[in-house]
Scaffold this motif. Structure first.
Motif, PDB file in Angstrom:
ATOM      1  N   PHE A 187       2.769  54.660  24.514  1.00 41.47           N
ATOM      2  CA  PHE A 187       3.121  54.030  23.549  1.00 41.47           C
ATOM      3  C   PHE A 187       4.335  52.876  23.989  1.00 41.47           C
ATOM      4  N   LEU A 188       5.623  52.911  24.852  1.00 48.68           N
ATOM      5  CA  LEU A 188       6.481  51.628  25.027  1.00 48.68           C
ATOM      6  C   LEU A 188       5.595  50.962  25.925  1.00 48.68           C
ATOM      7  N   MET A 189       4.988  52.043  26.792  1.00 45.22           N
ATOM      8  CA  MET A 189       4.704  51.153  27.826  1.00 45.22           C
ATOM      9  C   MET A 189       3.199  50.302  27.099  1.00 45.22           C
ATOM     10  N   SER A 190       2.546  50.101  26.226  1.00 42.23           N
ATOM     11  CA  SER A 190       1.849  49.360  25.310  1.00 42.23           C
ATOM     12  C   SER A 190       1.639  48.296  24.721  1.00 42.23           C
ATOM     13  N   ILE A 191       3.491  48.408  25.114  1.00 44.55           N
ATOM     14  CA  ILE A 191       4.045  47.541  24.565  1.00 44.55           C
ATOM     15  C   ILE A 191       4.169  45.977  24.971  1.00 44.55           C
ATOM     16  N   GLU A 192       3.935  45.300  24.995  1.00 38.46           N
ATOM     17  CA  GLU A 192       3.950  43.767  25.906  1.00 38.46           C
ATOM     18  C   GLU A 192       5.192  43.368  26.847  1.00 38.46           C
ATOM     19  N   TRP A 193       6.331  43.706  25.883  1.00 37.41           N
ATOM     20  CA  TRP A 193       7.050  42.892  26.116  1.00 37.41           C
ATOM     21  C   TRP A 193       8.313  43.609  26.226  1.00 37.41           C
ATOM     22  N   VAL A 194       7.999  45.444  26.644  1.00 32.95           N
ATOM     23  CA  VAL A 194       8.895  46.132  27.449  1.00 32.95           C
ATOM     24  C   VAL A 194       8.476  46.439  28.627  1.00 32.95           C
ATOM     25  N   GLU A 195       6.807  46.034  29.168  1.00 31.41           N
ATOM     26  CA  GLU A 195       6.204  46.184  30.002  1.00 31.41           C
ATOM     27  C   GLU A 195       6.795  45.027  30.749  1.00 31.41           C
ATOM     28  N   ARG A 196       6.667  43.723  30.312  1.00 33.31           N
ATOM     29  CA  ARG A 196       7.241  42.833  31.343  1.00 33.31           C
ATOM     30  C   ARG A 196       8.689  43.139  31.312  1.00 33.31           C
ATOM     31  N   LEU A 198      10.645  46.037  31.840  1.00 36.34           N
ATOM     32  CA  LEU A 198      10.142  46.842  32.523  1.00 36.34           C
ATOM     33  C   LEU A 198      10.231  46.884  33.994  1.00 36.34           C
ATOM     34  N   PHE A 199       8.784  45.725  34.419  1.00 35.37           N
ATOM     35  CA  PHE A 199       7.926  45.776  35.532  1.00 35.37           C
ATOM     36  C   PHE A 199       8.518  44.186  36.497  1.00 35.37           C
ATOM     37  N   ASP A 200       9.196  43.622  35.460  1.00 29.86           N
ATOM     38  CA  ASP A 200       9.025  41.998  36.117  1.00 29.86           C
ATOM     39  C   ASP A 200      10.519  41.666  36.023  1.00 29.86           C
ATOM     40  N   THR A 201      11.445  42.592  35.272  1.00 30.54           N
ATOM     41  CA  THR A 201      13.203  41.968  35.429  1.00 30.54           C
ATOM     42  C   THR A 201      13.124  42.198  37.081  1.00 30.54           C
ATOM     43  N   PHE A 202      14.293  43.055  37.083  1.00 33.25           N
ATOM     44  CA  PHE A 202      14.156  43.512  38.634  1.00 33.25           C
ATOM     45  C   PHE A 202      13.479  43.515  39.903  1.00 33.25           C
ATOM     46  N   THR A 203      12.911  43.096  40.907  1.00 37.29           N
ATOM     47  CA  THR A 203      12.018  43.518  41.777  1.00 37.29           C
ATOM     48  C   THR A 203      12.028  43.645  43.552  1.00 37.29           C
ATOM     49  N   MET A 227       3.280  42.401  51.731  1.00 37.61           N
ATOM     50  CA  MET A 227       4.618  42.647  50.636  1.00 37.61           C
ATOM     51  C   MET A 227       4.330  42.406  49.393  1.00 37.61           C
ATOM     52  N   ILE A 228       4.382  43.286  48.194  1.00 39.83           N
ATOM     53  CA  ILE A 228       4.573  43.397  46.831  1.00 39.83           C
ATOM     54  C   ILE A 228       5.868  43.444  46.363  1.00 39.83           C
ATOM     55  N   LEU A 229       5.664  43.436  45.009  1.00 41.27           N
ATOM     56  CA  LEU A 229       7.175  44.070  44.496  1.00 41.27           C
ATOM     57  C   LEU A 229       7.359  44.463  43.788  1.00 41.27           C
ATOM     58  N   LEU A 230       8.162  45.964  44.472  1.00 42.67           N
ATOM     59  CA  LEU A 230       8.476  46.827  43.620  1.00 42.67           C
ATOM     60  C   LEU A 230       9.362  46.855  42.144  1.00 42.67           C
ATOM     61  N   PRO A 231       8.818  46.938  40.808  1.00 42.54           N
ATOM     62  CA  PRO A 231      10.213  46.850  39.907  1.00 42.54           C
ATOM     63  C   PRO A 231      11.161  47.717  40.107  1.00 42.54           C
ATOM     64  N   LEU A 232      12.223  48.385  39.834  1.00 35.37           N
ATOM     65  CA  LEU A 232      13.289  49.150  39.827  1.00 35.37           C
ATOM     66  C   LEU A 232      14.103  49.773  38.761  1.00 35.37           C
TER      67      LEU A 232
END
Length: 259
Positions: A187-196, A198-203, A227-232
């Motif tokens: 459910f948390l991962m389905s929230i757009e701002w939460v997903e952004r 977690l996955f886009d802030t620190f990579t 190379m790809i971006l790995l979210p931390l």
């Protein structure tokens, strides 16, 4: 400190047979790989077996933790132990980590020996030192993560034995907890701002994967150059979750869990 050392020594003595058995299995699998490789005249098969053994360590770490917990449960000693749940559980995690590290180093040594004996028939065209370090680190981290959850679920399951009305169906509550936890995370991962967040802030940039190719006359392996971006943050989140469930497991054990 002396009490902690004593608990470490006790857990080592009660689990060393499992560790020695695991080492024997490693050498047995290695010998089987050597026999098959010689039989089909493909020495590269030995290295494939070594990689398989390395992957098995993801299950070995929580497996050795479970074996120690089950043995401890049979004796019921911690019902009368003056030590805290943290002091009783942490040594098991440390011993399992040491076993896994030593076992992985043995696997690495077997890999080095194999590459030295068959330099012309190797998956890698170079000495994969960086790949080996990253592989060992990844396997160990995943193994520790599953070990933390194993300790929590085991302790949670046995803590329910205090309630006779549900003792026979405790597994339903454990399964229910897993389902609820996974549902909350989904459910948390389905929230757009939460997903952004977690996955886009620190990579960090990492290889997109591992390539493995086998031809009629050659074989090669390594990290893909792309190379790809790995979210931390998701890794940090899972690490925090593991610490929280371990703390809860210690708290449940402090309530004198009967198993």
């Amino acid at each position: 400190m002396n009490a902690f050392k004593g608990l470490l020594w006790k857990d080592f003595k009660t689990s060393k047979v499992w560790f020695y058995g695991w080492i024997a299995i490693i050498f047995l699998i290695y010998i089987i790989g050597m026999v098959i490789g010689n039989f089909v005249n493909e020495p590269i098969i030995v290295q494939i077996f070594i990689i398989m053994i390395g992957v098995f360590h993801i299950a070995f770490l929580p497996g050795i933790v479970v074996s120690m917990l089950r043995l401890e449960g049979k004796t019921q000693l911690w019902l009368h132990s003056p030590n805290s749940g943290f002091m009783l559980l942490l040594p098991k995690l440390i011993i399992a980590f040491i076993y896994s590290t030593v076992s992985l180093l043995i696997v690495d040594l077997l890999g080095v020996i194999t590459m030295a004996v068959f330099p012309e028939d190797s998956i890698f065209s170079y000495w994969p030192i960086k790949e080996g370090i990253l592989f060992n680190l990844g396997v160990t981290v995943v193994g520790l993560y599953f070990s933390g959850w194993t300790i929590f679920l085991w302790t949670f399951y046995h803590s329910l034995s205090k309630y006779p009305s549900i003792k026979s169906i405790r597994w339903i509550f454990v399964a229910g907890f897993i389902i609820v936890y996974q549902s909350v995370v989904a459910f948390l991962m389905s929230i757009e701002w939460v997903e952004r967040f977690l996955f886009d802030t620190f990579t960090v940039e990492v290889s997109s994967g591992v390539f493995f190719s086998v031809g009629s006359n050659e074989a090669n392996a390594g990290f893909d150059p792309e190379m790809i971006l790995l979210p931390l943050l998701p890794l940090v989140f899972e690490g925090m979750v593991m610490m929280i469930v371990f703390i809860i497991a210690c708290w449940l054990l402090d309530r004198k869990v009967e198993v």
